[in-house]
Motif scaffolding. Structure first.
Motif, PDB file in Angstrom:
ATOM      1  N   SER A  91     -14.918  58.650 -24.409  1.00  0.00           N
ATOM      2  CA  SER A  91     -16.098  57.728 -24.844  1.00  0.00           C
ATOM      3  C   SER A  91     -15.806  56.662 -26.003  1.00  0.00           C
ATOM      4  O   SER A  91     -16.822  56.280 -26.586  1.00  0.00           O
ATOM      5  CB  SER A  91     -17.204  58.550 -24.821  1.00  0.00           C
ATOM      6  OG  SER A  91     -17.438  59.588 -25.960  1.00  0.00           O
ATOM      7  N   ASN A  92     -14.759  56.764 -26.468  1.00  0.00           N
ATOM      8  CA  ASN A  92     -14.572  55.893 -27.823  1.00  0.00           C
ATOM      9  C   ASN A  92     -14.835  54.579 -27.482  1.00  0.00           C
ATOM     10  O   ASN A  92     -14.129  54.065 -26.392  1.00  0.00           O
ATOM     11  CB  ASN A  92     -13.062  56.164 -28.354  1.00  0.00           C
ATOM     12  CG  ASN A  92     -13.031  57.580 -28.786  1.00  0.00           C
ATOM     13  OD1 ASN A  92     -13.981  58.106 -29.392  1.00  0.00           O
ATOM     14  ND2 ASN A  92     -11.874  58.114 -29.266  1.00  0.00           N
ATOM     15  N   ALA A  93     -15.060  53.660 -28.385  1.00  0.00           N
ATOM     16  CA  ALA A  93     -15.373  52.271 -28.134  1.00  0.00           C
ATOM     17  C   ALA A  93     -14.038  51.534 -28.068  1.00  0.00           C
ATOM     18  O   ALA A  93     -13.053  52.086 -28.933  1.00  0.00           O
ATOM     19  CB  ALA A  93     -16.147  51.742 -29.228  1.00  0.00           C
ATOM     20  N   SER A  94     -14.028  50.513 -27.307  1.00  0.00           N
ATOM     21  CA  SER A  94     -12.459  49.779 -27.174  1.00  0.00           C
ATOM     22  C   SER A  94     -12.461  48.906 -28.543  1.00  0.00           C
ATOM     23  O   SER A  94     -13.643  48.653 -29.192  1.00  0.00           O
ATOM     24  CB  SER A  94     -12.734  48.766 -26.231  1.00  0.00           C
ATOM     25  OG  SER A  94     -13.437  47.746 -26.172  1.00  0.00           O
ATOM     26  N   SER A  95     -11.348  48.541 -28.822  1.00  0.00           N
ATOM     27  CA  SER A  95     -11.077  47.450 -29.966  1.00  0.00           C
ATOM     28  C   SER A  95     -12.041  46.097 -29.784  1.00  0.00           C
ATOM     29  O   SER A  95     -12.212  45.525 -30.944  1.00  0.00           O
ATOM     30  CB  SER A  95      -9.651  46.955 -29.833  1.00  0.00           C
ATOM     31  OG  SER A  95      -9.146  46.477 -28.679  1.00  0.00           O
ATOM     32  N   ASP A 233     -17.966  49.093 -22.056  1.00  0.00           N
ATOM     33  CA  ASP A 233     -18.191  49.670 -23.390  1.00  0.00           C
ATOM     34  C   ASP A 233     -19.643  49.985 -23.612  1.00  0.00           C
ATOM     35  O   ASP A 233     -19.808  51.093 -24.452  1.00  0.00           O
ATOM     36  CB  ASP A 233     -17.886  48.419 -24.467  1.00  0.00           C
ATOM     37  CG  ASP A 233     -16.761  48.478 -24.885  1.00  0.00           C
ATOM     38  OD1 ASP A 233     -16.097  49.706 -25.339  1.00  0.00           O
ATOM     39  OD2 ASP A 233     -15.933  47.552 -25.224  1.00  0.00           O
ATOM     40  N   LEU A 234     -20.581  49.636 -22.910  1.00  0.00           N
ATOM     41  CA  LEU A 234     -22.143  50.067 -23.058  1.00  0.00           C
ATOM     42  C   LEU A 234     -21.980  51.423 -22.365  1.00  0.00           C
ATOM     43  O   LEU A 234     -23.047  52.335 -22.836  1.00  0.00           O
ATOM     44  CB  LEU A 234     -22.805  48.945 -22.302  1.00  0.00           C
ATOM     45  CG  LEU A 234     -23.086  47.764 -23.023  1.00  0.00           C
ATOM     46  CD1 LEU A 234     -24.014  46.616 -22.506  1.00  0.00           C
ATOM     47  CD2 LEU A 234     -23.572  47.877 -24.413  1.00  0.00           C
ATOM     48  N   GLN A 235     -21.328  51.680 -21.434  1.00  0.00           N
ATOM     49  CA  GLN A 235     -21.728  52.978 -20.484  1.00  0.00           C
ATOM     50  C   GLN A 235     -20.719  54.081 -21.469  1.00  0.00           C
ATOM     51  O   GLN A 235     -21.510  55.149 -21.622  1.00  0.00           O
ATOM     52  CB  GLN A 235     -20.695  52.914 -19.321  1.00  0.00           C
ATOM     53  CG  GLN A 235     -21.137  51.906 -18.435  1.00  0.00           C
ATOM     54  CD  GLN A 235     -22.587  52.453 -17.625  1.00  0.00           C
ATOM     55  OE1 GLN A 235     -23.542  52.790 -18.320  1.00  0.00           O
ATOM     56  NE2 GLN A 235     -22.412  52.188 -16.355  1.00  0.00           N
ATOM     57  N   LYS A 236     -19.738  53.739 -22.159  1.00  0.00           N
ATOM     58  CA  LYS A 236     -19.393  54.570 -23.171  1.00  0.00           C
ATOM     59  C   LYS A 236     -19.970  54.718 -24.311  1.00  0.00           C
ATOM     60  O   LYS A 236     -20.139  55.980 -24.822  1.00  0.00           O
ATOM     61  CB  LYS A 236     -17.956  54.233 -23.831  1.00  0.00           C
ATOM     62  CG  LYS A 236     -16.727  54.093 -22.645  1.00  0.00           C
ATOM     63  CD  LYS A 236     -15.438  53.655 -22.838  1.00  0.00           C
ATOM     64  CE  LYS A 236     -14.406  53.970 -22.007  1.00  0.00           C
ATOM     65  NZ  LYS A 236     -14.019  55.292 -21.637  1.00  0.00           N
ATOM     66  N   LEU A 237     -20.989  53.944 -24.597  1.00  0.00           N
ATOM     67  CA  LEU A 237     -21.879  54.183 -25.803  1.00  0.00           C
ATOM     68  C   LEU A 237     -23.024  55.037 -25.321  1.00  0.00           C
ATOM     69  O   LEU A 237     -23.563  55.703 -25.996  1.00  0.00           O
ATOM     70  CB  LEU A 237     -22.679  52.656 -26.265  1.00  0.00           C
ATOM     71  CG  LEU A 237     -23.892  52.726 -27.353  1.00  0.00           C
ATOM     72  CD1 LEU A 237     -23.344  53.490 -28.485  1.00  0.00           C
ATOM     73  CD2 LEU A 237     -24.167  51.137 -27.464  1.00  0.00           C
ATOM     74  N   ARG A 238     -23.490  54.854 -24.027  1.00  0.00           N
ATOM     75  CA  ARG A 238     -24.418  55.829 -23.472  1.00  0.00           C
ATOM     76  C   ARG A 238     -23.941  57.179 -23.576  1.00  0.00           C
ATOM     77  O   ARG A 238     -24.553  58.080 -24.046  1.00  0.00           O
ATOM     78  CB  ARG A 238     -24.507  55.735 -21.757  1.00  0.00           C
ATOM     79  CG  ARG A 238     -25.643  54.710 -21.594  1.00  0.00           C
ATOM     80  CD  ARG A 238     -25.742  54.446 -19.993  1.00  0.00           C
ATOM     81  NE  ARG A 238     -26.975  54.245 -19.629  1.00  0.00           N
ATOM     82  CZ  ARG A 238     -27.149  53.557 -18.358  1.00  0.00           C
ATOM     83  NH1 ARG A 238     -26.243  53.347 -17.573  1.00  0.00           N
ATOM     84  NH2 ARG A 238     -28.198  53.144 -18.191  1.00  0.00           N
ATOM     85  N   CYS A 239     -22.512  57.429 -23.397  1.00  0.00           N
ATOM     86  CA  CYS A 239     -21.995  59.007 -23.357  1.00  0.00           C
ATOM     87  C   CYS A 239     -22.004  59.311 -24.612  1.00  0.00           C
ATOM     88  O   CYS A 239     -22.371  60.450 -25.031  1.00  0.00           O
ATOM     89  CB  CYS A 239     -20.491  58.870 -22.832  1.00  0.00           C
ATOM     90  SG  CYS A 239     -20.562  58.438 -20.899  1.00  0.00           S
TER      91      CYS A 239
END
Length: 572
Positions: A91-95, A233-239
Motif C-alpha cells: 500500500s505504499n504511495a507511488s512517486s 493511489d487513493l485506494q492505497k491510501l485507504r489501505c
C-alpha cells in the motif's frame, strides 16, 4: 301380511340404533376438529430442516444422516489458504503521490461525524481521510457516533491511538485534534451530507464550493459515502489508514492480546465465529426460523420500531441468501468443511435469539466453546463492559488473530475483517454461500452425510478467503482491497515448476511400483481411488458464481447493492 310382521321388529331396532350411531359419528367429528386446531399451521416451518438430535455416541444423529464427530475427509488444509505465501499487502504511495505539505490548503477544514457501530464507523474514518485528500483539506479527528442505537459515549481517543493516527498519516493528510480558533472563537462549520458512494468528481462538485466559501465543512452520517472505484493511489491510501494507521489504544490491545493468548493456551489452532443472531438483527432481516407464532409475535414487535421498514417474504429472503445462518447451520457447515469436535471456537456475538436453546446444537457439535465472558473475569472486562465499541474492539482483535474466521452474515465487521485478513496474508475467512447452502439445509433429511459434506465443500469454493477468489473491483473495497494486494509471480512460477517436476517423479515411481507388484504375483493391492469427481456438477456451480475460468474468481454478492442505512447499522 305375515312378511311385514316379520320385518317390523328389525326396522324398530334400526330406528333405535340410528341416534346412537349419529352421536358416535358426531363425537368423532368434534374430536377430529379439535386435533386439527391443535396441529401447527402448515406455514414456512414445514419447509425448515429438521433439528438435529444429539447423543453421546461416536456420531451425532440427524434425520437422514449421521454427523461424524471427527472432521473426516477434506480436500484442503483447513488451517491455511492455498497459495497464500505468494501474496502480500502493498500500500505504499507511488512517486506521483505528492506529500500533504505540498497539497494542503491552510483555509480548508473538513470535519466528519461518523455513524453506526464500531466497524461501520471505521469505514467512515478510513474514507474521511481520503475525502480530505481529495479536497486538499486539513482533517479534524473524526467524531464518533454517540447518540444512535448503541449509545456509546466513547470518542476517537478512547478507541484508537490518536497520536499514532496523526503521525502515521502526516505525509498523506494533515490531521488536527480540533478546529483552530478564529478571532478567539472556534470556527463555525457548514453542515451537509453527501450521497452514498460519492466519487472524486462528486466531492469536487458538491463539497469543494461550500468549503471554499465557508472554509470549514462538517459531513454528517458519514458511512459508505465514498465510491469503491477510485484511483490506485487513493485506494492505497485507504489501505494505509485501515491496516496501519488505525491502531487500538493500549488498554484494548493489552486485553485483546490476553484473550488471544488464553485461546492459544487451550489449542494450537482456533476458529473465531462472528455470530449475528440477535433479535433486532433477525427482525430487521425479515427472516423466519421456525419458531411458530411466538417467534412471529416477538420479531413483529421489534419491527414496529422502524416505521418505514418494508417486510419481505421470509422464504424469498432465504432463497436470496439474505438470512443469517442459524448457529446449528454454522456448525453443520464447519463440520462438513473438515472441522471436528476437538476444534476450539471463540464466539463473538451479542444476545442470541433463543438463548441457550439456539446455541445448544452448535455447542453439541463443538463443545470447546468460548467467548470473552468465559475466558476473562468480570473484573478484567469491567473497564470495557459499559461501552459497546470497546467490547466490539476486543472481539475484533481475537477474530483478527484467529486461524480461521467464520461469519454467519456478511455485515460490517465481517467485511472489514475479510479485507484485513486478505491484506495480511490471506488467513482462511469463511463466508457462507447462503444461496446454495439454503437449498442444501432444506433438503438434508433426504441425503447422506457424505453427499451433504461433499456438496458443502463444493458450494464453498470461492467463499473461503483464498487469493484471487473474488474478481478485482467487486464488492466493497473494505472487503476486497485488491489494489493493495500484490503477487510474487516469480516465486509462484518457481514453486509450480518444482511441483510439476515432483509430480513427474512420483508418476514414474508409481509405474515402477505397479510393475513390481505384478512381477511378485500379488493379488491384493491398496490401490488409490482414481475415480474422477463429478466435474459437470462442479463446473455448473462455478459458472453460477462466475468462477469457472479457474483464475479470476467471483461471486454474486448481494452486499454490492445499496441497502438502507439502518440495515448497515444493524449489520455491524
Amino acid at each position: 301380511m305375515s312378511f311385514h310382521r316379520r320385518r317390523y321388529p328389525y326396522y324398530n331396532r334400526l330406528r333405535r340404533l340410528l341416534p346412537l350411531v349419529f352421536a358416535v359419528f358426531l363425537s368423532l367429528l368434534i374430536l377430529f376438529a379439535f386435533l386439527s386446531f391443535l396441529a401447527p399451521f402448515p406455514g414456512d416451518s414445514d419447509r425448515l430442516p429438521p433439528r438435529v438430535r444429539y447423543s453421546s455416541n461416536d456420531a451425532i444423529k440427524a434425520t437422514g444422516f449421521r454427523i461424524p464427530r471427527a472432521g473426516g475427509r477434506s480436500d484442503r488444509d483447513i488451517w491455511r489458504s492455498r497459495n497464500a505465501e505468494f501474496f502480500f499487502g502493498c500500500s505504499n504511495a507511488s512517486s506521483k503521490f505528492a506529500t500533504s505539505k505540498a497539497v494542503t490548503r491552510n483555509d480548508r477544514y473538513l470535519v466528519i461525524a461518523t455513524s453506526g457501530g464500531l466497524n461501520q464507523q471505521r469505514t467512515g474514518i478510513v474514507d474521511a481521510v481520503v475525502a480530505a485528500r481529495i479536497l486538499n483539506a486539513t482533517l479534524v479527528v473524526p467524531k464518533l457516533d454517540q447518540k444512535s442505537y448503541w449509545k456509546d459515549a466513547s470518542d476517537f481517543s478512547h478507541i484508537f491511538d490518536v497520536d499514532w493516527f496523526i503521525s502515521f498519516l502526516s505525509d498523506d493528510v494533515k490531521i488536527i485534534k480540533q478546529l483552530p480558533l478564529k478571532g478567539g472563537r472556534t470556527w463555525s462549520t457548514s453542515r451537509m451530507r453527501v450521497p452514498r458512494k460519492c466519487n472524486e468528481r462528486c466531492y469536487i462538485n458538491r463539497v469543494l464550493p461550500v468549503l471554499l466559501k465557508r472554509h470549514a465543512v462538517q459531513l454528517n452520517k458519514f458511512d459508505y459515502r465514498l465510491s469503491n472505484k477510485l484511483s490506485d493511489d487513493l485506494q492505497k491510501l485507504r489501505c494505509r489508514v485501515n491496516y496501519h494507521a488505525l491502531k487500538f489504544t493500549d488498554p484494548i490491545l493489552t486485553m485483546g492480546n490476553e484473550l488471544v493468548r488464553r485461546m492459544r493456551l487451550r489449542s494450537k489452532h482456533f476458529i473465531a465465529l462472528h455470530l449475528r443472531f440477535e433479535p433486532d438483527m433477525l427482525a430487521f432481516s425479515g427472516c423466519y426460523y421456525g419458531g411458530g407464532d411466538k417467534e412471529r409475535r416477538e420479531l413483529a414487535a421489534i419491527r414496529r420500531r422502524w416505521k418505514t421498514l418494508h417486510i419481505n417474504n421470509p422464504e424469498k429472503q432465504r432463497r436470496q441468501g439474505r438470512c443469517p445462518l442459524t448457529p446449528e447451520e454454522v456448525g453443520l457447515m464447519l463440520r462438513a468443511l473438515g472441522y471436528g469436535s476437538d476444534v476450539h471456537i471463540y464466539v463473538a456475538s451479542g444476545e442470541v435469539y433463543g438463548g441457550e436453546e439456539s446455541l445448544a446444537p452448535l455447542k453439541a457439535l463443538f463443545p470447546h466453546f468460548y467467548s470473552k465472558d468465559t475466558i476473562a473475569t468480570k473484573e478484567e472486562l469491567e473497564p470495557f463492559s459499559s461501552y459497546s465499541s470497546r467490547m466490539a474492539a476486543l472481539d475484533f482483535l481475537v477474530c483478527d488473530e484467529s486461524d480461521v474466521f467464520v461469519t454467519n452474515n456478511n455485515g460490517n465487521m465481517a467485511k472489514i475483517l475479510a479485507g484485513r485478513r486478505r491484506y495480511l496474508g490471506h488467513k482462511p475467512t469463511i463466508r457462507p454461500n447462503a444461496k446454495k447452502l439454503y437449498r442444501l439445509f432444506m433438503n438434508k433429511e433426504n441425503t447422506t452425510w457424505e453427499e451433504f459434506s461433499s456438496r458443502v465443500r463444493s458450494f464453498q469454493r470461492g467463499f473461503m478467503g483464498e487469493p484471487k477468489e473474488v474478481r478485482a473491483g467487486r464488492g466493497e473495497f473494505h472487503e476486497n482491497p485488491s489494489t493493495c494486494i500484490c503477487e510474487d509471480t516469480e516465486a509462484k512460477a518457481k514453486a509450480q515448476m518444482e511441483s510439476r517436476k515432483l509430480g513427474k517423479k512420483n508418476k514414474s515411481t508409481n509405474k515402477d511400483a505397479a510393475v513390481t507388484v505384478t512381477n511378485d504375483d500379488q493379488t491384493e493391492e491398496d490401490e488409490p481411488d482414481w475415480s474422477e469427481p463429478d466435474y459437470e456438477e462442479e463446473q455448473s456451480d462455478l459458472k453460477d458464481r462466475g468462477l469457472y475460468n479457474g483464475t479470476s474468481l467471483d461471486y454474486d454478492d448481494p452486499s454490492t447493492s445499496d441497502e438502507p442505512e439502518l440495515e448497515e447499522m444493524l449489520s455491524d
